[in-house]
Design a protein around this motif. Sequence first.
Motif, PDB file in Angstrom:
ATOM      1  N   ASN A 181       0.809  -1.214   0.000  1.00 20.30           N
ATOM      2  CA  ASN A 181       0.000   0.000   0.000  1.00 20.30           C
ATOM      3  C   ASN A 181       0.842   1.264   0.000  1.00 20.30           C
ATOM      4  O   ASN A 181       0.324   2.361   0.213  1.00 20.30           O
ATOM      5  CB  ASN A 181      -0.938  -0.011   1.211  1.00 20.30           C
ATOM      6  CG  ASN A 181      -1.953  -1.135   1.111  1.00 20.30           C
ATOM      7  OD1 ASN A 181      -2.395  -1.480   0.029  1.00 20.30           O
ATOM      8  ND2 ASN A 181      -2.292  -1.719   2.248  1.00 20.30           N
ATOM      9  N   ASP A 203       2.826   4.284  -1.690  1.00 16.00           N
ATOM     10  CA  ASP A 203       2.446   5.060  -2.874  1.00 16.00           C
ATOM     11  C   ASP A 203       3.214   4.593  -4.104  1.00 16.00           C
ATOM     12  O   ASP A 203       4.432   4.383  -4.056  1.00 16.00           O
ATOM     13  CB  ASP A 203       2.705   6.547  -2.647  1.00 16.00           C
ATOM     14  CG  ASP A 203       1.750   7.134  -1.625  1.00 16.00           C
ATOM     15  OD1 ASP A 203       0.678   6.544  -1.439  1.00 16.00           O
ATOM     16  OD2 ASP A 203       2.098   8.165  -1.013  1.00 16.00           O
ATOM     17  N   GLU A 251     -12.370   0.656 -10.707  1.00 13.43           N
ATOM     18  CA  GLU A 251     -11.812   0.263  -9.408  1.00 13.43           C
ATOM     19  C   GLU A 251     -12.222  -1.140  -9.017  1.00 13.43           C
ATOM     20  O   GLU A 251     -11.572  -1.786  -8.204  1.00 13.43           O
ATOM     21  CB  GLU A 251     -12.254   1.270  -8.347  1.00 13.43           C
ATOM     22  CG  GLU A 251     -11.494   1.143  -7.038  1.00 13.43           C
ATOM     23  CD  GLU A 251     -11.786   2.274  -6.080  1.00 13.43           C
ATOM     24  OE1 GLU A 251     -11.064   2.402  -5.070  1.00 13.43           O
ATOM     25  OE2 GLU A 251     -12.726   3.051  -6.348  1.00 13.43           O
ATOM     26  N   ASP A 289      -3.503  -2.083  -3.073  1.00 13.39           N
ATOM     27  CA  ASP A 289      -4.621  -1.197  -3.370  1.00 13.39           C
ATOM     28  C   ASP A 289      -4.459  -0.580  -4.761  1.00 13.39           C
ATOM     29  O   ASP A 289      -3.345  -0.344  -5.227  1.00 13.39           O
ATOM     30  CB  ASP A 289      -4.703  -0.082  -2.327  1.00 13.39           C
ATOM     31  CG  ASP A 289      -5.065  -0.619  -0.953  1.00 13.39           C
ATOM     32  OD1 ASP A 289      -5.599  -1.746  -0.879  1.00 13.39           O
ATOM     33  OD2 ASP A 289      -4.791   0.077   0.054  1.00 13.39           O
ATOM     34  N   GLN A 293      -4.638   2.384  -7.409  1.00 15.08           N
ATOM     35  CA  GLN A 293      -4.436   3.838  -7.396  1.00 15.08           C
ATOM     36  C   GLN A 293      -5.002   4.452  -8.673  1.00 15.08           C
ATOM     37  O   GLN A 293      -4.775   3.958  -9.776  1.00 15.08           O
ATOM     38  CB  GLN A 293      -2.940   4.162  -7.267  1.00 15.08           C
ATOM     39  CG  GLN A 293      -2.627   5.642  -7.220  1.00 15.08           C
ATOM     40  CD  GLN A 293      -1.159   5.887  -6.909  1.00 15.08           C
ATOM     41  OE1 GLN A 293      -0.583   5.218  -6.064  1.00 15.08           O
ATOM     42  NE2 GLN A 293      -0.556   6.832  -7.606  1.00 15.08           N
ATOM     43  N   GLU A 294      -5.757   5.545  -8.496  1.00 18.61           N
ATOM     44  CA  GLU A 294      -6.420   6.200  -9.637  1.00 18.61           C
ATOM     45  C   GLU A 294      -5.444   7.075 -10.414  1.00 18.61           C
ATOM     46  O   GLU A 294      -4.631   7.790  -9.828  1.00 18.61           O
ATOM     47  CB  GLU A 294      -7.570   7.055  -9.122  1.00 18.61           C
ATOM     48  CG  GLU A 294      -8.328   7.809 -10.194  1.00 18.61           C
ATOM     49  CD  GLU A 294      -9.423   8.679  -9.618  1.00 18.61           C
ATOM     50  OE1 GLU A 294      -9.438   9.890  -9.894  1.00 18.61           O
ATOM     51  OE2 GLU A 294     -10.260   8.125  -8.860  1.00 18.61           O
TER      52      GLU A 294
END
Length: 601
Positions: free
Chosen positions: A438, A440, A475, A511, A513-514
């Motif tokens: 998770n 960045d 997503e 996760d 990421q957009e």
Amino acid sequence: MTVAAAANGSSLIGNPYPSAIIWDPANASLYPNTTNIVTTAKVRNNGTGGPVFVDVLPGETIAAGQSFWVTTSASGGGVLNINENAKVASSTTNFYRIAADEVDELVINMYKPSTGVSDITRLRVQDGSLTSLDNFDAEKWDNKIQGGANQFDLSTITADDKSVSTNSVPSLSCSQQINLKLTDLLFDADGNPEASANYVIDFNPAGAFSSLVWTLHDKAANGGSGADINVTTNSSYNFTVDNAIPATQASDRFYLVISAQAINQSVGVTAVATVCEGTNSVITLTGSQDGMTYGAEVNGQSYINLAKGNGSDLLLELDDQWLTNGTNVVKIIANSGCVQSFLTSSVSIDKNNLYQVGSVVDASLCKTSSAVLTATGAPGDGSYRWYATEQSSTVLGTEAQFTTPTISENSNFYVTVANAQGCEGNRVPVKVLFVDLNQDLMVISSADQICKGNSLTFSAGNDLSGGSFNWYDSETASTPLFSGPEFTTPVLNESKVYFVAYTTVSGCEGDRQEVMANVANFNPILKANPVTSVVCEGTSHVFTVSGAAGSTYQWFDSIDSTQPIAEGEIFETPPLSSSQNYFVRAMNSLGCSSDKRLVED
């Protein structure tokens, strides 16, 4: 230093170091290149109550500042080199210190109660020694006190009739006779002759000698008919010397005879029937004989002097290396000092070889959960054992695959293979790597904004390695559009949202990421106006355009044309001979073009 003297001559030298030294001239690391030196030194006892000269045996300590006598063993002298390695830290104020290790020896102490004076002689077993006088012996020196007055002397006699204070022999045998020599028995403390005197003689066996039976024969006892005294059970013997009875002061009045206590062959022998490879075995002797020395014969190989009997249960430890994998027959040897025999009972010990883990498969996690670890290598009669630590005794699992508890950080578990008897091999670590997916992601796009009808390329990266990046158009999409660090969108006519996630080799995905693909919305309403409303044949027509400030205007003579015929806010046609349609469009700084608009007059 060089000691020059005739064979068996003695020289007085001093300790050359400001510290105590270990006396051991046969030890080349302490006394390099030392030759022809008898292994026993002597020091003078300047105190009271003991012999005038005391033997210093190998391994004993000579104090700092102490002078001592060394004896050469060959004519022409000997060489004595004392290395600094012989120095030893010692706070003792005595001139020598007896080594702590127990040896096979008999110490005979003769004591005169009226004067408090004593003398000592030793009989000991020494590998490489002779029954005649040799380098391992110490000749007896006369106990003359200050002024030359005599004091009694005690010694033993070697095979070549030499009086020695330390008598080293290669071995002892049953019925062997040890001759004692006593001289200068009728002198008082000042060295004056006396008519009679009383003495006490003590016998102190150590090591294997304590299991022997020592019998003292006194030729002068019972009016000269003699007597045998068992000094094993009663270690002190009192006797009198009388000037009127010559036999009482004879130098050969005493001798010792060695015999052995009867060996109890029915001592119980038990042991654990099964042991693991790498583990020592322990044999219990029930009711061992006091003073008896016990050893073991393992598969025909003898290991002697393992322990000394104490009159109660005794434990013998067998080194793992002495046993072979499989069945081992162990017999117990009892040694009385000069006789040995096997005990009636023997035991069989099965030594089981250990199984080892062949390989392991580590695991990685990207979120708090359990992991599945795998090991191989256990044969059909073996089983796995999983542990939380290398020292833990709690078994967590017994199968080839082990599901861990919930884990939220890097962890190690340990697996081993146990044989049918429960003997475990080495524990092997198996790793669970907890990867924080998770963190960045770094995503770079080929442009901040694109014109409609074009594609955009995204590049993703992070500090992890070995995995891949999955790109999705939503997503919640289950199937990625593309897997890889770079993703090129299809042709876009409007802005579009995409999602990217890092995935480990094991398929663990972090996760999403957009990321945004921005498409410029450029379609201004252009207004083109003619400067003149009527154009005559053969003349030009002028148009102006507005509606897209800051943009470049392009003029075309066909709706399908891709090459503009002019650029700018003002356009002048070529001379016209007939009616002609013209079109105009605007292009912004990104290179995005508006729709072409028909110029109407």
